[in-house]
Design a protein around this motif. Structure first.
Motif, PDB file in Angstrom:
ATOM      1  N   MET A   1      57.987  28.207 103.958  1.00 53.35           N
ATOM      2  CA  MET A   1      59.056  27.602 103.159  1.00 53.35           C
ATOM      3  C   MET A   1      58.882  26.086 103.175  1.00 53.35           C
ATOM      4  O   MET A   1      58.757  25.477 104.224  1.00 53.35           O
ATOM      5  CB  MET A   1      60.421  27.964 103.735  1.00 53.35           C
ATOM      6  N   SER A   2      58.834  25.484 102.027  1.00 56.27           N
ATOM      7  CA  SER A   2      58.739  24.024 101.980  1.00 56.27           C
ATOM      8  C   SER A   2      60.131  23.423 101.978  1.00 56.27           C
ATOM      9  O   SER A   2      61.075  24.007 101.486  1.00 56.27           O
ATOM     10  CB  SER A   2      57.982  23.574 100.717  1.00 56.27           C
ATOM     11  N   ILE A   3      60.238  22.249 102.559  1.00 55.76           N
ATOM     12  CA  ILE A   3      61.517  21.574 102.674  1.00 55.76           C
ATOM     13  C   ILE A   3      61.433  20.263 101.936  1.00 55.76           C
ATOM     14  O   ILE A   3      60.434  19.583 101.954  1.00 55.76           O
ATOM     15  CB  ILE A   3      61.858  21.309 104.150  1.00 55.76           C
ATOM     16  N   GLN A   4      62.508  19.865 101.303  1.00 55.87           N
ATOM     17  CA  GLN A   4      62.507  18.639 100.512  1.00 55.87           C
ATOM     18  C   GLN A   4      63.835  17.932 100.671  1.00 55.87           C
ATOM     19  O   GLN A   4      64.866  18.576 100.738  1.00 55.87           O
ATOM     20  CB  GLN A   4      62.278  18.979  99.034  1.00 55.87           C
ATOM     21  N   PRO A 297      73.117  24.340  99.460  1.00 54.21           N
ATOM     22  CA  PRO A 297      72.632  25.696  99.179  1.00 54.21           C
ATOM     23  C   PRO A 297      71.149  25.692  98.821  1.00 54.21           C
ATOM     24  O   PRO A 297      70.655  24.782  98.164  1.00 54.21           O
ATOM     25  CB  PRO A 297      73.499  26.131  97.983  1.00 54.21           C
ATOM     26  N   SER A 298      70.434  26.691  99.299  1.00 54.23           N
ATOM     27  CA  SER A 298      69.005  26.796  99.018  1.00 54.23           C
ATOM     28  C   SER A 298      68.767  26.955  97.520  1.00 54.23           C
ATOM     29  O   SER A 298      69.527  27.629  96.814  1.00 54.23           O
ATOM     30  CB  SER A 298      68.408  27.991  99.757  1.00 54.23           C
ATOM     31  N   ARG A 299      67.728  26.292  97.016  1.00 50.21           N
ATOM     32  CA  ARG A 299      67.362  26.435  95.606  1.00 50.21           C
ATOM     33  C   ARG A 299      65.846  26.403  95.496  1.00 50.21           C
ATOM     34  O   ARG A 299      65.141  26.171  96.477  1.00 50.21           O
ATOM     35  CB  ARG A 299      67.997  25.322  94.764  1.00 50.21           C
ATOM     36  N   THR A 300      65.347  26.656  94.308  1.00 49.48           N
ATOM     37  CA  THR A 300      63.908  26.725  94.084  1.00 49.48           C
ATOM     38  C   THR A 300      63.441  25.518  93.287  1.00 49.48           C
ATOM     39  O   THR A 300      64.004  25.191  92.242  1.00 49.48           O
ATOM     40  CB  THR A 300      63.534  28.017  93.340  1.00 49.48           C
ATOM     41  N   GLN A 304      59.093  26.952  94.778  1.00 54.18           N
ATOM     42  CA  GLN A 304      59.193  27.030  96.225  1.00 54.18           C
ATOM     43  C   GLN A 304      60.652  26.925  96.664  1.00 54.18           C
ATOM     44  O   GLN A 304      61.408  26.108  96.135  1.00 54.18           O
ATOM     45  CB  GLN A 304      58.401  25.891  96.876  1.00 54.18           C
ATOM     46  N   PRO A 305      61.068  27.768  97.629  1.00 50.37           N
ATOM     47  CA  PRO A 305      62.432  27.634  98.160  1.00 50.37           C
ATOM     48  C   PRO A 305      62.584  26.286  98.853  1.00 50.37           C
ATOM     49  O   PRO A 305      61.696  25.840  99.580  1.00 50.37           O
ATOM     50  CB  PRO A 305      62.563  28.800  99.140  1.00 50.37           C
ATOM     51  N   THR A 306      63.720  25.623  98.633  1.00 50.03           N
ATOM     52  CA  THR A 306      63.924  24.263  99.094  1.00 50.03           C
ATOM     53  C   THR A 306      65.261  24.129  99.798  1.00 50.03           C
ATOM     54  O   THR A 306      66.254  24.704  99.362  1.00 50.03           O
ATOM     55  CB  THR A 306      63.887  23.273  97.903  1.00 50.03           C
ATOM     56  N   ILE A 307      65.263  23.383 100.882  1.00 52.44           N
ATOM     57  CA  ILE A 307      66.499  23.055 101.590  1.00 52.44           C
ATOM     58  C   ILE A 307      66.667  21.548 101.575  1.00 52.44           C
ATOM     59  O   ILE A 307      65.729  20.810 101.820  1.00 52.44           O
ATOM     60  CB  ILE A 307      66.471  23.570 103.041  1.00 52.44           C
ATOM     61  N   GLU A 308      67.869  21.080 101.277  1.00 54.24           N
ATOM     62  CA  GLU A 308      68.168  19.652 101.259  1.00 54.24           C
ATOM     63  C   GLU A 308      69.355  19.369 102.166  1.00 54.24           C
ATOM     64  O   GLU A 308      70.236  20.204 102.334  1.00 54.24           O
ATOM     65  CB  GLU A 308      68.482  19.187  99.838  1.00 54.24           C
TER      66      GLU A 308
END
Length: 378
Positions: A1-4, A297-300, A304-308
């Protein structure tokens, strides 16, 4: 999972993907104990919020974490926005007024305003990394002039003795590589780089010490710094010579990093200011136990699924220290439920209070009461 994250790459020496890769792992946070007893028995660190900034307005709003906050013009504030590549102007009480300048390469325009800071004679400086220039605004808020700036995105700027300024960040020339501090003259030309031994074999950016600076040097040109990744205070001369070093007795301190599990652990120092009486105000960030509540909330994004991080004020807490460098003692300390991101001088700090999206950007003032009731260290 990539994080941004959204435009806050300046916070740490490693990328966001590594920084937040452990968010879904078991929580890790700590408040390391300092092996010094406060010397002020009845002292209390008072923290008063002086300004609360508008988080949104009809045609825009602040990001979760701005790049910098600075006084602007006579009574206003300037806030640099790393997402919109804009500098916003706010009134004394934090009400939104309008952007400062525009987007572009013309006079008074910016393409990547990396840092905004109070300058000489109450002017304001905006460091534009993409346009490779430094733009100065007069005390009345009008555009004064621009001059070349060949440095990278600076993290901290300190007004030095003699009219120049010191930058804390990399500046890649043959003589400056591996040095954490760089002195520039008023024309933004490099005078010297210092703060590390010339024999140090630096192979990557993470090995360069990252030092936090006060807003302005003392009248004699000296100043204290605190290392971001180590409990170390250093005092420097105007010529860039190390005069003193004080390794703070915090045996449990661990520089903020990601473990193999992976988990985010450790702490990081963020601000230092020399108060009027010579004592030092220092801030240290550590992860809040409620860190999971700070995530959007997680989004794409790009498949890629992304968490902010939507609420930096809830993701990090801050421990305030007041040290007396003359006696090498801890005067007082206090924990805050806010993330302190920078200093403004005179005991003022800016940061993010907890409370949801768009930040809750505030300016706080720190003081000690009562200051006359102290005892000698045992």
């Amino acid at each position: 999972m990539s994080i941004q994250k959204r435009g806050t790459a300046r916070l740490f020496a490693f990328g966001l993907a590594h920084l937040l890769s452990g968010l879904l792992a078991p929580p890790a946070w700590s408040q390391p104990v300092i092996d010094l007893r406060p010397t002020c028995v009845r002292c209390h660190l008072d923290v008063v919020v002086r300004v609360r900034f508008d988080a949104s307005w009809p045609d825009g709003g602040l990001p979760p974490l701005p790049d910098a906050v600075s006084p602007f013009a006579t009574h206003d504030w300037a806030v640099s926005d790393p997402i919109a590549d804009r500098v916003h102007r706010f009134s004394r009480d934090g009400s939104y007024i309008a952007p400062i300048g525009g987007v572009g390469a013309g006079p008074g325009e910016f393409r990547r305003p990396a840092l905004v800071a109070r300058w000489w004679a109450d002017s304001t400086a905006v460091f534009d990394e993409a346009n490779a220039r430094l733009t100065l605004f007069a005390p009345d808020g009008g555009l004064a002039r621009s001059q070349p700036w060949s440095g990278r995105k600076p993290l901290h700027i300190m007004l030095a003795a003699g009219g120049g300024f010191v930058v804390s960040e990399r500046y890649d020339t043959r003589l400056s590589f591996g040095m954490p501090l760089h002195l520039f003259d008023r024309k933004a030309e490099l005078v010297r780089s210092f703060g590390n031994t010339r024999s140090a074999r630096i192979t990557n950016e993470a090995e360069v010490p990252r030092l936090r600076l006060p807003v302005r040097a003392e009248r004699d040109g000296t100043y204290w710094t605190v290392a971001a990744r180590a409990p170390r205070l250093q005092r420097w001369s105007a010529a860039g010579e190390q005069l003193e070093v004080w390794d703070l007795p915090i045996p449990e301190f661990e520089a903020l990093h990601v473990t193999r599990e992976p988990r985010l652990v450790g702490q990081m120092f963020h601000a230092i200011e020399q108060l009027a009486d010579g004592r030092l105000l220092v801030t240290m960030a550590y992860r809040d136990p409620r860190w999971a509540e700070a995530l959007a909330p997680s989004r794409t994004v790009d498949g890629q699924p992304t968490i902010e991080i939507d609420d930096w004020g809830r993701y990090f807490n801050t421990r305030l220290f007041v040290f007396d460098p003359k006696t090498r003692t801890l005067v007082s300390m206090r924990d805050l439920d806010e993330y302190i991101a920078g200093n403004l001088g005179g005991g003022r700090l800016w940061g993010i209070g907890p409370g949801g999206g768009n930040g809750r950007l505030v300016v706080m003032e720190v003081s000690i009461s009562p200051e006359h009731q102290r005892r000698s260290p045992e």
